[in-house]
Design an enzyme around this catalytic site. Sequence first.
Site, PDB file in Angstrom:
ATOM      1  N   TYR A 142       0.868  -1.189   0.000  1.00 44.53           N
ATOM      2  CA  TYR A 142       0.000   0.000   0.000  1.00 44.53           C
ATOM      3  C   TYR A 142       0.895   1.226   0.000  1.00 44.53           C
ATOM      4  O   TYR A 142       1.858   1.297   0.769  1.00 44.53           O
ATOM      5  CB  TYR A 142      -0.878  -0.016   1.254  1.00 44.53           C
ATOM      6  CG  TYR A 142      -1.735   1.212   1.460  1.00 44.53           C
ATOM      7  CD1 TYR A 142      -2.908   1.386   0.733  1.00 44.53           C
ATOM      8  CD2 TYR A 142      -1.386   2.170   2.408  1.00 44.53           C
ATOM      9  CE1 TYR A 142      -3.716   2.512   0.943  1.00 44.53           C
ATOM     10  CE2 TYR A 142      -2.185   3.285   2.624  1.00 44.53           C
ATOM     11  CZ  TYR A 142      -3.347   3.455   1.893  1.00 44.53           C
ATOM     12  OH  TYR A 142      -4.134   4.554   2.110  1.00 44.53           O
ATOM     13  N   ASP A 237       9.361   2.755  -0.934  1.00 46.57           N
ATOM     14  CA  ASP A 237       8.397   3.439  -0.078  1.00 46.57           C
ATOM     15  C   ASP A 237       8.795   3.143   1.366  1.00 46.57           C
ATOM     16  O   ASP A 237       8.464   2.084   1.907  1.00 46.57           O
ATOM     17  CB  ASP A 237       6.983   2.942  -0.389  1.00 46.57           C
ATOM     18  CG  ASP A 237       5.935   3.592   0.512  1.00 46.57           C
ATOM     19  OD1 ASP A 237       6.326   4.246   1.509  1.00 46.57           O
ATOM     20  OD2 ASP A 237       4.730   3.438   0.236  1.00 46.57           O
ATOM     21  N   LYS A 265       5.652   9.652   8.267  1.00 46.88           N
ATOM     22  CA  LYS A 265       5.513   9.154   9.641  1.00 46.88           C
ATOM     23  C   LYS A 265       6.592   9.726  10.576  1.00 46.88           C
ATOM     24  O   LYS A 265       6.480  10.872  10.977  1.00 46.88           O
ATOM     25  CB  LYS A 265       5.467   7.629   9.621  1.00 46.88           C
ATOM     26  CG  LYS A 265       4.251   7.127   8.780  1.00 46.88           C
ATOM     27  CD  LYS A 265       3.902   5.706   9.045  1.00 46.88           C
ATOM     28  CE  LYS A 265       2.873   5.148   8.085  1.00 46.88           C
ATOM     29  NZ  LYS A 265       1.489   5.438   8.416  1.00 46.88           N
TER      30      LYS A 265
HETATM   31  N1  HOZ Z   1      -0.764   4.048   6.230  1.00 45.83           N
HETATM   32  C1  HOZ Z   1      -1.187   3.618   7.533  1.00 45.83           C
HETATM   33  C2  HOZ Z   1      -0.868   2.197   7.764  1.00 45.83           C
HETATM   34  N2  HOZ Z   1      -1.418   1.291   6.895  1.00 45.83           N
HETATM   35  C3  HOZ Z   1      -2.568   3.858   7.828  1.00 45.83           C
HETATM   36  C4  HOZ Z   1      -2.909   5.257   7.913  1.00 45.83           C
HETATM   37  C5  HOZ Z   1      -4.325   5.409   7.531  1.00 45.83           C
HETATM   38  O1  HOZ Z   1      -4.712   4.860   6.497  1.00 45.83           O
HETATM   39  O2  HOZ Z   1      -5.022   6.076   8.282  1.00 45.83           O
END
Ligand code: HOZ
Length: 427
Positions: A142, A237, A265
């Site tokens: 993702y 990523d 992050k």
């Molecule tokens: N990208 C984050 C971990 N999969 C999640 C953040 C979100 O979608 O709120």
Amino acid sequence: MTRSEELFGRARRVIPGGVSSPVRAFKAVGGRPPFVARAEGARIVDEDGTAYVDYVGSWGPMIHGHAHPAILDAVREAATSGTSFGAPCALEVELAERVVAHVPSIEKVRFVSSGTEATMSALRLARGFTGRRKILKFDGCYHGHADSLLVAAGSGVATLGIPGSPGVPEGTVADTLVVPFNDPEAVKAAFAEHGPDLAAVIVEPVCGNMGTVAPQAGYLEGLREITRRNGTVLVFDEVMTGFRLALGGAQQLYGVAPDMTCLGKILGGGLPAAAYGGRADIMATVAPDGPVYQAGTLSGNPLAMAAGRTAIDLLERPGIYDALEATSANLADGLARAAADAGVTVTVNRVGSMLTVFFCPGPVTDYTSARSSDTDLFGRFFQAMLKRGVWLPPAQFEAAFVSLAHGPEEIDQTLQAAAESFREIAG
Ligand code: HOZ
């Protein structure tokens, strides 16, 4: 009715699903999300006064725990000088210098506000730089919610079982190829068919969004080699893994340098900041130096830059990553032992301070094996843990994050809760 229930009811009247991001909604695990009133160290406290040991860590940024005094001071100090300028400021130079120093493959870096913006911009740049159209991603990885990347995606997309997303035109994803993670032959086949059209390969070097899945020996090296040979931009990523697995991220841990890297992050120290960067010749293509356009009103925001700079300074202290490794190893080993003692079959995947308990025999090496986990059992385990004051990510296809604020007390409490929870779901 609890205060969280009352707030959730009000939220659902005015916010879709009652949440600002789908992964927060507890849809996959049942029940309702507690609303958070405050957080400190490794613990969060909900609106009803219940405290939890937190392994969500705001989905990755909180490596120092919540409300770290030095980060709060830095944000306070920055705020007294103004909260946004829409003009260059010293703090963004200071953070950029740290990024470039710690991640040698990044020669130049551009700040944005979210991981989605970082990956979206990196791919636009890769396309602009190469003059090619296609990108290759991996099943279950993702990279945020930009249109062209919402294909076979992990995280909330996997949790909610959404195959693609309505609203993303077919044409937008027509140039996105998907192959399984950890399968070098599939990558070779994709290059054999599409090599001259492939602008970029984008990968989470350690996956977090199908749950934690490590690259197999030689896999990242193979991606490096085939992309270099074909003039394709290799994008790591590292939104999750950057500054988490090492100061230089997964690329330092595995000794493989991509052409471009996406960060987020931890980079923002708990405030909204992300970045993309890489080879100087590629970054020279971004406006205003080059023709590929990308911009942002709050990019390089001084509060986020101050928080990120301080978060990174704190990570530069000796022994930090060893401490994180030791705590995380204790936790993972303890979870595996507790499951075995209760007769529950699990596979605990861990890389550094990222870990996931899969409810299957394993090994879990890609999205197909991740999906073999019994997600109903995961949901019951999640609820059993929550009831005992441990807040795990409310979805199977996510990584739990250990922070430097998790000490022996938090780990003991977690393992005690896990022993009881595994027994509860076994029986
Ligand atoms: N990208 C984050 C971990 N999969 C999640 C953040 C979100 O979608 O709120």
